[in-house]
Design an enzyme around this catalytic site. Structure first.
Site, PDB file in Angstrom:
ATOM      1  N   TRP A 178      -2.179 -13.312  33.031  1.00 53.93           N
ATOM      2  CA  TRP A 178      -2.299 -12.549  34.112  1.00 53.93           C
ATOM      3  C   TRP A 178      -2.932 -11.112  34.228  1.00 53.93           C
ATOM      4  O   TRP A 178      -2.706 -10.627  33.373  1.00 53.93           O
ATOM      5  CB  TRP A 178      -0.655 -12.455  34.290  1.00 53.93           C
ATOM      6  N   GLU A 219      -2.417 -17.269  35.748  1.00 52.24           N
ATOM      7  CA  GLU A 219      -1.181 -16.831  36.552  1.00 52.24           C
ATOM      8  C   GLU A 219      -1.778 -15.960  37.742  1.00 52.24           C
ATOM      9  O   GLU A 219      -2.200 -15.161  37.707  1.00 52.24           O
ATOM     10  CB  GLU A 219      -0.223 -16.103  35.825  1.00 52.24           C
ATOM     11  N   LYS A 221      -1.404 -14.427  41.609  1.00 54.15           N
ATOM     12  CA  LYS A 221      -0.379 -13.647  42.507  1.00 54.15           C
ATOM     13  C   LYS A 221      -0.910 -13.231  43.821  1.00 54.15           C
ATOM     14  O   LYS A 221      -2.209 -12.974  43.993  1.00 54.15           O
ATOM     15  CB  LYS A 221      -0.297 -12.255  41.763  1.00 54.15           C
ATOM     16  N   ASP A 252       4.243 -18.626  39.144  1.00 56.09           N
ATOM     17  CA  ASP A 252       4.959 -17.544  39.037  1.00 56.09           C
ATOM     18  C   ASP A 252       5.853 -17.583  40.678  1.00 56.09           C
ATOM     19  O   ASP A 252       5.275 -17.539  41.561  1.00 56.09           O
ATOM     20  CB  ASP A 252       4.724 -16.144  38.678  1.00 56.09           C
ATOM     21  N   HIS A 255       5.192 -14.824  43.139  1.00 56.66           N
ATOM     22  CA  HIS A 255       3.828 -14.605  43.195  1.00 56.66           C
ATOM     23  C   HIS A 255       3.300 -15.253  44.719  1.00 56.66           C
ATOM     24  O   HIS A 255       1.972 -15.587  44.746  1.00 56.66           O
ATOM     25  CB  HIS A 255       3.151 -14.979  42.092  1.00 56.66           C
ATOM     26  N   HIS A 279       6.455 -19.416  35.560  1.00 56.11           N
ATOM     27  CA  HIS A 279       7.547 -18.128  35.144  1.00 56.11           C
ATOM     28  C   HIS A 279       8.546 -18.354  36.342  1.00 56.11           C
ATOM     29  O   HIS A 279       8.016 -17.735  37.636  1.00 56.11           O
ATOM     30  CB  HIS A 279       6.458 -16.816  35.540  1.00 56.11           C
ATOM     31  N   ASP A 287       7.630  -9.389  45.022  1.00 57.29           N
ATOM     32  CA  ASP A 287       7.828  -9.812  43.812  1.00 57.29           C
ATOM     33  C   ASP A 287       8.792  -8.990  42.859  1.00 57.29           C
ATOM     34  O   ASP A 287       8.345  -8.232  42.004  1.00 57.29           O
ATOM     35  CB  ASP A 287       6.616 -10.025  43.223  1.00 57.29           C
ATOM     36  N   ASP A 289      11.401  -9.827  40.754  1.00 58.17           N
ATOM     37  CA  ASP A 289      11.716  -9.779  39.583  1.00 58.17           C
ATOM     38  C   ASP A 289      13.348  -9.740  39.485  1.00 58.17           C
ATOM     39  O   ASP A 289      13.629  -9.220  38.339  1.00 58.17           O
ATOM     40  CB  ASP A 289      10.946  -9.385  38.531  1.00 58.17           C
ATOM     41  N   ASP A 319      10.854 -15.094  34.015  1.00 60.77           N
ATOM     42  CA  ASP A 319      10.072 -13.994  34.267  1.00 60.77           C
ATOM     43  C   ASP A 319      10.562 -13.065  34.991  1.00 60.77           C
ATOM     44  O   ASP A 319      10.633 -13.016  36.145  1.00 60.77           O
ATOM     45  CB  ASP A 319       8.750 -14.124  34.527  1.00 60.77           C
TER      46      ASP A 319
END
Ligand code: RNT
Ligand code: ZN
Length: 413
Positions: A178, A219, A221, A252, A255, A279, A287, A289, A319
């Protein structure tokens, strides 16, 4: 487990024993970076950058390998099932004064030893953020050759480290790329950076490593903080790159556009790719997380993996990073929720549902889909935890409160 519970599931066509047996072999890759706010162990570790952010200042952040593995051990006590640990390149354990680009397997030998003792696998991520070599928010897509070359070297070395993990631990290790590359404002040139990223990746993957031990993923995004207008590594870019070059896509779940259903992508990708990587995260408005909750989005991902019969074709990595609550608890909550989502998915009669769909019996399908939500899931979860020697109920948190008092709160910062 009570016979009534087994029979109740059976009346829906679900074999509880089979579900339990399947789940115990599904590996979840637990991300080490929740425990220290994505800082890592480099000698001159700077602040987190790359358009990602941890927020909060809860006490007890792990500051080194000893503290982090101690916290990890504490968390692992309460996470049932097969596990891997997901590392970033910045979590090296070495006395060498090694530049990030030049990391070697030996710098991660302590992790291999750690994993061997606990029967864990390891996955890897090159770290292309929090570095002065991220120039103008760019790494592999930089117009500066020396910047690209630096990160190409880092990625090649990272792939060799993952291969080493795979060989040592006798289970394939995922190396996931990433990059934070992007632009804050309206791009003048969209294709230039993408062309350079493509060429950088070609160079990285021209070095052959053994697929039996290592897999490569990329990955994508949609945007990051400070790079809101353009991301070099978009989904279309990596999807095309992955399909053409025989590497894996990593999804992810934070993302994509907020209303995009990430789970919906799984069935398509699996028709064209041997394996798929994740993820699993929880975006809140961006994003962000957040810690995984057992919500519909998470359940959808688990459902799709089970429906597609793809549990052995998926790298399920977590993640997220929350510094506003107890970090060990955060790791446990999210990991248990991932396990719970998978168990729920395994306790659903997907074939029966699919048949109802094909027969256009949509009323019956809706009835069944709703009724199944009321089955005594907790009884099966408790049984799973018992077999795994893990506390099934909320009493794990009593242990964590004790650990916080005895260990975490004694750490300065
Ligand atoms: C960033 C990506 C990336 C990182 C971690 C630390 O948006 O999700 O995967 O979060 O690798
Ligand atoms: Zn990610």
């Amino acid at each position: 487990m009570k016979k009534e519970v087994i029979d109740l599931y059976k009346s829906y066509g679900v074999d509880v024993e089979k579900a339990l047996d399947t789940l115990k072999d599904v590996a979840i890759s637990i991300h080490c970076w929740q425990l220290d706010d994505v800082i890592g162990f480099e000698k001159h570790a700077g602040p987190l950058s790359g358009g990602i952010q941890t927020t909060g200042n809860y006490p007890g952040r792990a500051r080194n390998f000893e503290e982090l593995t101690r916290d990890l051990d504490e968390a692992l006590k309460f996470i049932p099932g097969k596990k891997k640990i997901n590392l970033h390149a910045t979590y090296l354990v070495t006395d060498r004064d090694v530049d990030r680009a030049d990391i070697q397997p030996e710098d991660f030998a302590a992790w291999v030893e750690y994993a061997k003792k606990r029967n864990l696998g390891l996955d890897f991520n090159p770290t292309m953020f929090s570095s002065p070599m991220v120039v103008d928010n760019l790494t592999l897509s930089s117009p500066k050759k020396e910047v690209r070359d630096y990160w190409i070297r880092h990625c090649i070395n990272s792939r060799k480290i993952a291969e080493y993990f795979g060989k040592e631990l006798k289970q394939r290790s995922l190396c996931n790329i990433w990059i934070p590359d992007g632009l804050k404002d309206v791009p003048a040139d969209r294709q230039g950076p993408r062309r350079r990223l493509k060429e950088s990746l070609d160079e990285i993957f021209s070095v052959k490593v053994d697929r039996e031990y290592e897999d490569d993923a990329v990955e994508s995004k949609v945007f990051g903080i400070g790079v809101e207008s353009y991301t070099t590594g978009s989904h279309e870019f990596y999807l095309s790159y992955a399909m053409k070059n025989n590497v894996l896509c990593l999804l992810d779940t934070g993302h994509f556009h907020p209303t995009e259903n990430v789970a919906d992508k799984i069935s398509s990708l699996l028709l064209f790719s041997p394996r798929l990587a994740f993820h699993v995260s929880r975006p809140v408005r961006w994003d962000s997380d957040h810690v995984l909750r057992l919500n519909d989005d998470l359940q959808d991902v688990a459902n799709e993996l089970v429906k597609c019969n793809a549990l052995d074709r998926a790298y399920i990595g977590l993640d997220y990073f929350d510094a506003s609550i107890n970090r060990v608890a955060a790791l446990i909550i999210g990991s248990r929720n991932m396990e719970k989502a998978l168990l729920k998915a395994l306790l659903t009669p997907w074939e029966t549902f699919a048949k109802l769909q094909d027969e256009a019996k949509f009323t019956e399908l809706m009835v069944m889909q709703e009724e199944i939500k009321d089955l005594p899931f907790d009884e099966v979860w408790q049984e799973y935890c018992k077999r795994q020697n893990v506390v099934g109920d909320k009493s794990w948190f009593d242990e964590i409160k004790k650990y916080e008092k005895e260990v975490l709160l004694k750490r300065g910062d």
